[in-house]
Design an enzyme around this catalytic site. Sequence first.
Site, PDB file in Angstrom:
ATOM      1  N   LYS A 118     -26.443  36.620  53.924  1.00  0.00           N
ATOM      2  CA  LYS A 118     -26.653  36.682  55.412  1.00  0.00           C
ATOM      3  C   LYS A 118     -25.545  36.374  56.238  1.00  0.00           C
ATOM      4  O   LYS A 118     -25.495  36.896  57.336  1.00  0.00           O
ATOM      5  CB  LYS A 118     -27.872  35.702  55.794  1.00  0.00           C
ATOM      6  CG  LYS A 118     -29.027  35.988  54.872  1.00  0.00           C
ATOM      7  CD  LYS A 118     -30.077  35.075  55.270  1.00  0.00           C
ATOM      8  CE  LYS A 118     -31.223  34.834  54.441  1.00  0.00           C
ATOM      9  NZ  LYS A 118     -30.794  34.000  53.301  1.00  0.00           N
ATOM     10  N   ASP A 168     -29.929  35.408  48.517  1.00  0.00           N
ATOM     11  CA  ASP A 168     -28.386  35.549  48.216  1.00  0.00           C
ATOM     12  C   ASP A 168     -28.067  36.817  48.790  1.00  0.00           C
ATOM     13  O   ASP A 168     -27.275  37.829  47.872  1.00  0.00           O
ATOM     14  CB  ASP A 168     -28.373  35.329  46.526  1.00  0.00           C
ATOM     15  CG  ASP A 168     -28.980  33.954  46.305  1.00  0.00           C
ATOM     16  OD1 ASP A 168     -28.673  32.953  46.925  1.00  0.00           O
ATOM     17  OD2 ASP A 168     -29.807  33.814  45.450  1.00  0.00           O
ATOM     18  N   GLY A 213     -28.000  28.064  50.077  1.00  0.00           N
ATOM     19  CA  GLY A 213     -26.393  27.659  49.889  1.00  0.00           C
ATOM     20  C   GLY A 213     -25.748  28.866  50.387  1.00  0.00           C
ATOM     21  O   GLY A 213     -26.103  29.993  49.838  1.00  0.00           O
ATOM     22  N   HIS A 214     -24.908  28.582  51.267  1.00  0.00           N
ATOM     23  CA  HIS A 214     -23.993  29.799  51.715  1.00  0.00           C
ATOM     24  C   HIS A 214     -22.527  29.546  51.934  1.00  0.00           C
ATOM     25  O   HIS A 214     -22.438  28.130  52.354  1.00  0.00           O
ATOM     26  CB  HIS A 214     -24.461  30.469  52.775  1.00  0.00           C
ATOM     27  CG  HIS A 214     -24.779  29.526  54.002  1.00  0.00           C
ATOM     28  ND1 HIS A 214     -26.344  29.125  54.215  1.00  0.00           N
ATOM     29  CD2 HIS A 214     -24.207  28.834  54.941  1.00  0.00           C
ATOM     30  CE1 HIS A 214     -26.247  28.176  55.226  1.00  0.00           C
ATOM     31  NE2 HIS A 214     -25.135  28.263  55.607  1.00  0.00           N
ATOM     32  N   GLN A 217     -33.729  31.186  52.204  1.00  0.00           N
ATOM     33  CA  GLN A 217     -34.375  32.273  51.204  1.00  0.00           C
ATOM     34  C   GLN A 217     -34.553  33.665  51.684  1.00  0.00           C
ATOM     35  O   GLN A 217     -33.632  34.192  52.437  1.00  0.00           O
ATOM     36  CB  GLN A 217     -35.636  31.332  50.589  1.00  0.00           C
ATOM     37  CG  GLN A 217     -35.790  30.148  49.928  1.00  0.00           C
ATOM     38  CD  GLN A 217     -35.082  28.805  50.990  1.00  0.00           C
ATOM     39  OE1 GLN A 217     -35.596  28.908  51.699  1.00  0.00           O
ATOM     40  NE2 GLN A 217     -33.937  28.289  50.756  1.00  0.00           N
TER      41      GLN A 217
HETATM   42  P1  IMP Z   1     -37.553  25.585  45.751  1.00  0.00           P
HETATM   43  O1  IMP Z   1     -37.228  26.309  46.884  1.00  0.00           O
HETATM   44  O2  IMP Z   1     -36.478  24.759  45.203  1.00  0.00           O
HETATM   45  O3  IMP Z   1     -38.937  25.071  45.677  1.00  0.00           O
HETATM   46  O4  IMP Z   1     -37.613  26.918  44.516  1.00  0.00           O
HETATM   47  C1  IMP Z   1     -38.547  28.054  44.378  1.00  0.00           C
HETATM   48  C2  IMP Z   1     -37.938  29.257  44.170  1.00  0.00           C
HETATM   49  O5  IMP Z   1     -36.985  29.749  45.060  1.00  0.00           O
HETATM   50  C3  IMP Z   1     -37.090  29.245  42.813  1.00  0.00           C
HETATM   51  O6  IMP Z   1     -37.252  30.417  42.323  1.00  0.00           O
HETATM   52  C4  IMP Z   1     -35.615  29.133  43.471  1.00  0.00           C
HETATM   53  O7  IMP Z   1     -34.704  29.546  42.633  1.00  0.00           O
HETATM   54  C5  IMP Z   1     -35.835  30.051  44.803  1.00  0.00           C
HETATM   55  N1  IMP Z   1     -34.959  29.687  45.808  1.00  0.00           N
HETATM   56  C6  IMP Z   1     -34.954  28.726  46.649  1.00  0.00           C
HETATM   57  N2  IMP Z   1     -33.642  28.743  47.438  1.00  0.00           N
HETATM   58  C7  IMP Z   1     -33.028  29.892  47.173  1.00  0.00           C
HETATM   59  C8  IMP Z   1     -31.942  30.617  47.768  1.00  0.00           C
HETATM   60  O8  IMP Z   1     -31.404  30.191  48.736  1.00  0.00           O
HETATM   61  N3  IMP Z   1     -31.467  31.723  47.330  1.00  0.00           N
HETATM   62  C9  IMP Z   1     -32.379  32.243  46.034  1.00  0.00           C
HETATM   63  N4  IMP Z   1     -33.429  31.531  45.636  1.00  0.00           N
HETATM   64  C10 IMP Z   1     -33.802  30.544  46.188  1.00  0.00           C
END
Ligand code: IMP
Length: 427
Positions: free
Chosen positions: A16, A13, A40-41, A223
């Site tokens: 980007k 977040d 998510g963007h 991420q």
């Molecule tokens: P997962 O990717 O759903 O398995 O989540 C694993 C960890 O990554 C969790 O702490 C989520 O909140 C974090 N996470 C996954 N995608 C994002 C993102 O796009 N932004 C911020 N945190 C993320």
Amino acid sequence: MPAIVIVGAQWGDEGKGKATDHLGSRVDYVVKFNGGNNAGHTVVIGDEKYALHLLPSGILTPGCTPVIGNGVVVDLEVLFREIDGLEARGTDTSRLKVSSNAHVIADYNRTLDKVAERFLGSRKIGTTGRGIGPTYADKMNRIGIRIQDLFDEKILTQKVEGALELKGQVLTKVYNRRAPSVDQTVEELLAHADRLAPYVCDTTLLLGQALDRGETVLLEAGQATLLDVDHGTYPFVTSSSATAGGACTGSGIPPTRIDQVIAIVKAYTTRVGEGPFPTELHDESGDFLRNTGFEFGTTTGRPRRCGWYDAVIARYAARVNGVTDFVLTKLDVLTGLEEIPVCVAYDVDGERYEEMPANQSAFHHAVPIYEYFPGWSEDISGARTLEDLPANARAYVEALEGMSGARMSVVGVGPEREQAVVLHPLR
Ligand code: IMP
């Protein structure tokens, strides 16, 4: 020439979109190489606002080819929901390319993600519940379903049978949930096959040939560095490679063809989900950052945990990604603070750490050592050059650059595309 990688330097977040905006129409391909619809963007173009979770941002740029690389895990339902949403608003999505080697998120993996989190209780990861982790686990266990399997019903059925043999038992016997039947799963996956077919290709070949022609390929990480399965704060990470190395494995573009690695870093730090976060604030300063910076998740709506800038993390990100340029985002959010703390090192049980501790327990116990910078109260949203910034804002940016391991090339001072101070054009 050239292939450019964009990564997040912190826990995601970071914004980007700011870097993508600055590369603009000069990009021929935008490749998503890891993750899935956990990202998510929000992209704002004119008066229109688009929330994308799975599609690469290039889908909104005419003339740019968006690519879903082999390293991505695809939820077909979400893919077509986003495509339909864009088509309904007049956006042409026909240029999209999807790797035949990308993995597909089956329904049983969405269920397993959610029930496993509940099962973990206080040890939960705080996942987005989209089935990301179980789908990558299947890939590594060699029981995953790939895009290409959707075009051969016999093979697809065999693979679903293989996967459900164990996973069905886990769902019913461990989690006390109903397991889907093989037929039901195959039917759900096949429902999208015909529509998907025109988008599917060998994206590695496509991108290699594009680079041979001298076209520009932008590889955009989902991420961020500290959520990377290898280099992040394991186990509080996502299940894919979100660092620059992942751009190669997740797209098939070799390291020798990467020219530039841009890392996006926020002027403060945020994190969603569980896990250690040394500079986290539990007081009104944290509320200030959350409310002023609108720090609520695009995918899950969760309030983000907020804290000060951590230069140890920035240096680490510069090192593991080989960062050539930083884009510093949301500097304007700090306007109005009297004094701005920056974490320059950690104190771990009386020992000073200048670099990221290699041991997880040390990182859990890290206490930030702060340096304090004087704040500014002037509105900086109109600044376009370093000279336009008040002296204290300039000093803050220069101090961060000095301690973060790479140059600050662009500084974001507002949400709009043009609200940025460009110190070194990205291209
Ligand atoms: P997962 O990717 O759903 O398995 O989540 C694993 C960890 O990554 C969790 O702490 C989520 O909140 C974090 N996470 C996954 N995608 C994002 C993102 O796009 N932004 C911020 N945190 C993320």
